[in-house]
Design an enzyme around this catalytic site. Structure first.
Site, PDB file in Angstrom:
ATOM      1  N   ASP A  50     -61.189  -8.978  17.486  1.00 42.26           N
ATOM      2  CA  ASP A  50     -60.545  -8.044  16.558  1.00 42.26           C
ATOM      3  C   ASP A  50     -60.276  -8.733  15.216  1.00 42.26           C
ATOM      4  O   ASP A  50     -60.715  -9.859  14.981  1.00 42.26           O
ATOM      5  CB  ASP A  50     -59.235  -7.508  17.159  1.00 42.26           C
ATOM      6  CG  ASP A  50     -59.467  -6.747  18.463  1.00 42.26           C
ATOM      7  OD1 ASP A  50     -60.621  -6.323  18.688  1.00 42.26           O
ATOM      8  OD2 ASP A  50     -58.519  -6.598  19.240  1.00 42.26           O
ATOM      9  N   ASN A  78     -53.190  -1.612  20.040  1.00 40.03           N
ATOM     10  CA  ASN A  78     -54.281  -2.541  20.322  1.00 40.03           C
ATOM     11  C   ASN A  78     -55.316  -2.480  19.207  1.00 40.03           C
ATOM     12  O   ASN A  78     -55.819  -1.397  18.875  1.00 40.03           O
ATOM     13  CB  ASN A  78     -54.916  -2.163  21.671  1.00 40.03           C
ATOM     14  CG  ASN A  78     -56.059  -3.092  22.038  1.00 40.03           C
ATOM     15  OD1 ASN A  78     -57.181  -2.924  21.576  1.00 40.03           O
ATOM     16  ND2 ASN A  78     -55.765  -4.080  22.833  1.00 40.03           N
ATOM     17  N   THR A 128     -60.329  -2.413  35.666  1.00 41.39           N
ATOM     18  CA  THR A 128     -59.858  -1.758  34.437  1.00 41.39           C
ATOM     19  C   THR A 128     -60.613  -2.263  33.208  1.00 41.39           C
ATOM     20  O   THR A 128     -60.837  -1.537  32.256  1.00 41.39           O
ATOM     21  CB  THR A 128     -58.341  -2.002  34.252  1.00 41.39           C
ATOM     22  OG1 THR A 128     -57.673  -1.681  35.473  1.00 41.39           O
ATOM     23  CG2 THR A 128     -57.774  -1.188  33.117  1.00 41.39           C
ATOM     24  N   CYS A 137     -60.009 -28.925  62.669  1.00 46.16           N
ATOM     25  CA  CYS A 137     -59.560 -27.527  62.594  1.00 46.16           C
ATOM     26  C   CYS A 137     -58.239 -27.334  63.317  1.00 46.16           C
ATOM     27  O   CYS A 137     -57.369 -26.579  62.874  1.00 46.16           O
ATOM     28  CB  CYS A 137     -60.612 -26.602  63.205  1.00 46.16           C
ATOM     29  SG  CYS A 137     -62.196 -26.687  62.350  1.00 46.16           S
ATOM     30  N   GLN A 175     -47.997  -1.204  24.856  1.00 46.12           N
ATOM     31  CA  GLN A 175     -49.155  -1.335  23.965  1.00 46.12           C
ATOM     32  C   GLN A 175     -50.050  -0.113  24.158  1.00 46.12           C
ATOM     33  O   GLN A 175     -50.462   0.185  25.284  1.00 46.12           O
ATOM     34  CB  GLN A 175     -49.943  -2.612  24.307  1.00 46.12           C
ATOM     35  CG  GLN A 175     -51.175  -2.798  23.445  1.00 46.12           C
ATOM     36  CD  GLN A 175     -52.157  -3.844  23.992  1.00 46.12           C
ATOM     37  OE1 GLN A 175     -53.356  -3.636  24.030  1.00 46.12           O
ATOM     38  NE2 GLN A 175     -51.643  -4.994  24.434  1.00 46.12           N
TER      39      GLN A 175
HETATM   40  N1  3NM Z   1     -57.228  -7.103  28.869  1.00 42.08           N
HETATM   41  P1  3NM Z   1     -55.153  -4.099  35.107  1.00 42.08           P
HETATM   42  S1  3NM Z   1     -57.706  -7.609  31.278  1.00 42.08           S
HETATM   43  C1  3NM Z   1     -56.643  -4.688  28.854  1.00 42.08           C
HETATM   44  O1  3NM Z   1     -58.276 -10.258  30.026  1.00 42.08           O
HETATM   45  C2  3NM Z   1     -57.027  -5.924  29.539  1.00 42.08           C
HETATM   46  O2  3NM Z   1     -57.720  -9.707  28.044  1.00 42.08           O
HETATM   47  C3  3NM Z   1     -57.591  -8.075  29.664  1.00 42.08           C
HETATM   48  O3  3NM Z   1     -55.845  -4.109  33.672  1.00 42.08           O
HETATM   49  C4  3NM Z   1     -57.900  -9.450  29.212  1.00 42.08           C
HETATM   50  O4  3NM Z   1     -53.710  -4.403  34.907  1.00 42.08           O
HETATM   51  C5  3NM Z   1     -57.238  -6.046  30.894  1.00 42.08           C
HETATM   52  O5  3NM Z   1     -55.370  -2.683  35.578  1.00 42.08           O
HETATM   53  C6  3NM Z   1     -57.091  -4.976  31.917  1.00 42.08           C
HETATM   54  O6  3NM Z   1     -55.885  -5.069  35.955  1.00 42.08           O
HETATM   55  C7  3NM Z   1     -55.951  -5.210  32.863  1.00 42.08           C
END
Ligand code: 3NM
Length: 518
Positions: free
Chosen positions: A91, A71, A138, A437, A39
């Protein structure tokens, strides 16, 4: 092109991920490694630049026979003739995208809830991007972190209506958690078809090797530590095996690494020694990389949590998970404060526990029941009846694909299918701090030495422990908690010595265990 979602690469054009490298070169390396779908996701570039990059990417993906999705931007997908699009909740609506795109276009939709998933399926989505699995740098504007439990709830809800819809999980997935993500997200009739990855491939020093490792991990069955002998025998037959298991464990002298609270550390170490295990106390997460090589169990007990505890627990949990050695989670005081409730969420997202052990409120908190309160770390009065406790243990075990031991005057042990109630023990155990524990540590030792049947292992350890407590309390010199402690250590030791010699007479007729039918 056939839709294979198993290793789904999502691109990212930010400098932190690209680190000066060329996007197309990284994607080509990832394709060589075994990525099955790509993607193109670019939230910043101008349309013209996106079209140019998408065109180059499409040349590359076509050469590998892998579909390219765009995307959000249906126009760019059309401009370059990409195989489809991925649409987020904000979107273009899927119904409109369907009208604009060719009939055979692949359309994926992000879903963070059962409602969003059902709506996307009804509108004809080819696959769902389910997430956010774990918090990730990210994408920081994610709406909800749903973890494996939330993902499983979605898979379960769509297993009738969405039999054919593809599913991938996204968010914070890497090579050390991917197998667990797939394993723990599994619903009875539907599993994930793959995982969507950004940074763990795009930002890897060697994207080809990273992609190949994902391909290997996704296609191989999760490590043998999770596969268990089926519990086909009834409780009576299971109990017959208990003395042999105890003999096996005391002979093996298993190691247990305790990240334990300071109130009980000394007592727990003495219990471990008396029952035939070898305790190591270490709260230093970085040490676990070496300690796990001794192939013992890890116990994480959150009783005296500090601001430094959680990163240390997470490091140790990861080290033991990677090594495939058992981990016991004792969420002491889980419902007492906001910080402890947060710790539960972080730890449950951070790794796999072979056993979750706690009192009623702690187990309810880990399950996520709303409004659980706890005053201090004591168990407090019960709000569930016997069946309620059994059901809670079973439901948490079933959801997490693990074992749960809900402790109290009666203990409930479940693997998600079967629940047994154990009525052994003595009320003096409740008068001495650390006796709960220590069950975590004992269980860790048993899981280490008898890994092929974890349910039986935990049951055997619990029975050794609670029968020793009964034996101690019956001594005429035991007048209360003070004199009970040394007697209890002596009785654990006595059972250990008998077991070493193969003398099982101490066990005859003593187990008070029955199965609960829910
Ligand atoms: N979408 P990584 S999380 C592009 O939750 C994207 O919809 C997400 O990045 C969603 O693999 C995400 O580095 C980033 O954690 C994922």
């Amino acid at each position: 092109m056939k839709l294979n979602l198993s290793v789904y690469l999502v691109t990212d054009s930010t400098p932190a991920i690209l680190k000066g490298r060329d996007l197309c070169a990284i994607v080509e390396q990832a394709l060589k490694g075994g990525v099955t779908i790509v993607q193109y996701r670019d939230k910043k570039s101008d349309t013209g630049a996106q079209i140019e990059t998408a065109r180059k990417l499409h040349q590359i993906t076509k050469a590998y026979g892998v579909p390219l999705l765009i995307n959000d931007r249906v126009d760019i997908a059309l401009a370059v003739g990409a195989e489809g699009v991925h649409l987020g909740q904000d979107d273009m609506a899927i119904e409109i995208a369907k009208k604009l795109l060719p009939e055979n276009a692949i359309i994926g939709v992000t879903a963070a809830s059962i409602g969003e998933a059902q709506k996307a399926i009804a509108a004809g989505a080819n696959y769902l991007g389910i997430g956010t699995m774990f918090a990730t740098p990210t994408k920081t504007n994610t709406k909800s972190i749903i973890g494996t439990a939330g993902t499983q709830a979605i898979l379960d809800a769509i297993s009738d209506t969405g039999c054919s819809v593809g599913t991938v999980s996204i968010g914070g997935i890497n090579t050390s958690n991917v197998q667990r993500v797939i394993y723990q997200s599994r619903a009875p009739r539907k599993s994930l078809d793959g995982v969507a990855i950004v940074s763990a491939i795009m930002a890897a020093d060697d994207p080809q090797a990273a992609a190949a490792e994902f391909a290997r991990l996704v296609s191989s069955s999760p490590s043998s530590v999770w596969s268990q002998e089926a519990l086909t025998v009834d409780t009576a037959a299971l109990l017959k095996q208990v003395p042999q298991v105890i003999q096996e464990v005391v002979k093996a002298h298993p190691l247990v690494h305790n990240m334990i609270n300071y109130v009980v550390a000394n007592f727990v170490a003495n219990v471990a020694l008396s029952m035939g295990a070898s305790p190591i106390m270490s709260l230093y997460g970085d040490e676990a990389v070496d300690l796990c090589k001794f192939d013992g169990a890890l116990v994480i007990n959150t009783g005296t949590l500090t601001s430094e505890s959680i990163p240390n627990y997470l490091k140790a949990l990861k080290a033991y998970n990677v090594r495939g050695n058992p981990v016991v989670y004792d969420p002491v005081g889980a419902a007492a404060t906001g910080i402890r409730r947060g710790a539960v969420t972080q730890l449950m997202a951070g790794g796999y526990f072979d056993l979750i052990k706690g009192n009623e409120r702690e187990i309810c908190q880990v399950f996520g029941s709303s409004g659980v309160t706890q005053r201090g770390v004591d168990s407090g009065p019960s709000s569930l009846d016997s069946h309620g406790k059994a059901r809670m243990a079973r439901d948490l075990a079933r959801r997490e694909h693990t074992l749960v031991l809900l402790t109290g005057a009666t203990d409930y042990l479940s693997d998600g299918e079967r629940v047994v109630a154990v009525e052994n023990g003595h009320e003096l155990l409740g008068q001495v701090t650390g006796t709960g524990c220590a069950v975590g540590t004992v269980s860790g030792g048993y899981l280490t030495a008898h890994p092929k049947n974890k349910f039986l292992a935990v049951l055997a350890g619990l029975l050794m422990y609670e029968i020793a407590a009964e034996n101690a309390a019956s001594k005429d010199y035991v007048r209360g908690p003070g004199s009970f402690v040394p007697a209890f250590l002596d009785e654990l030791y006595a059972i250990r010595q008998a077991a070493l010699k193969g003398d099982h007479s101490w066990f005859a007729g003593r187990a008070k265990v029955h199965e609960i039918n829910l």
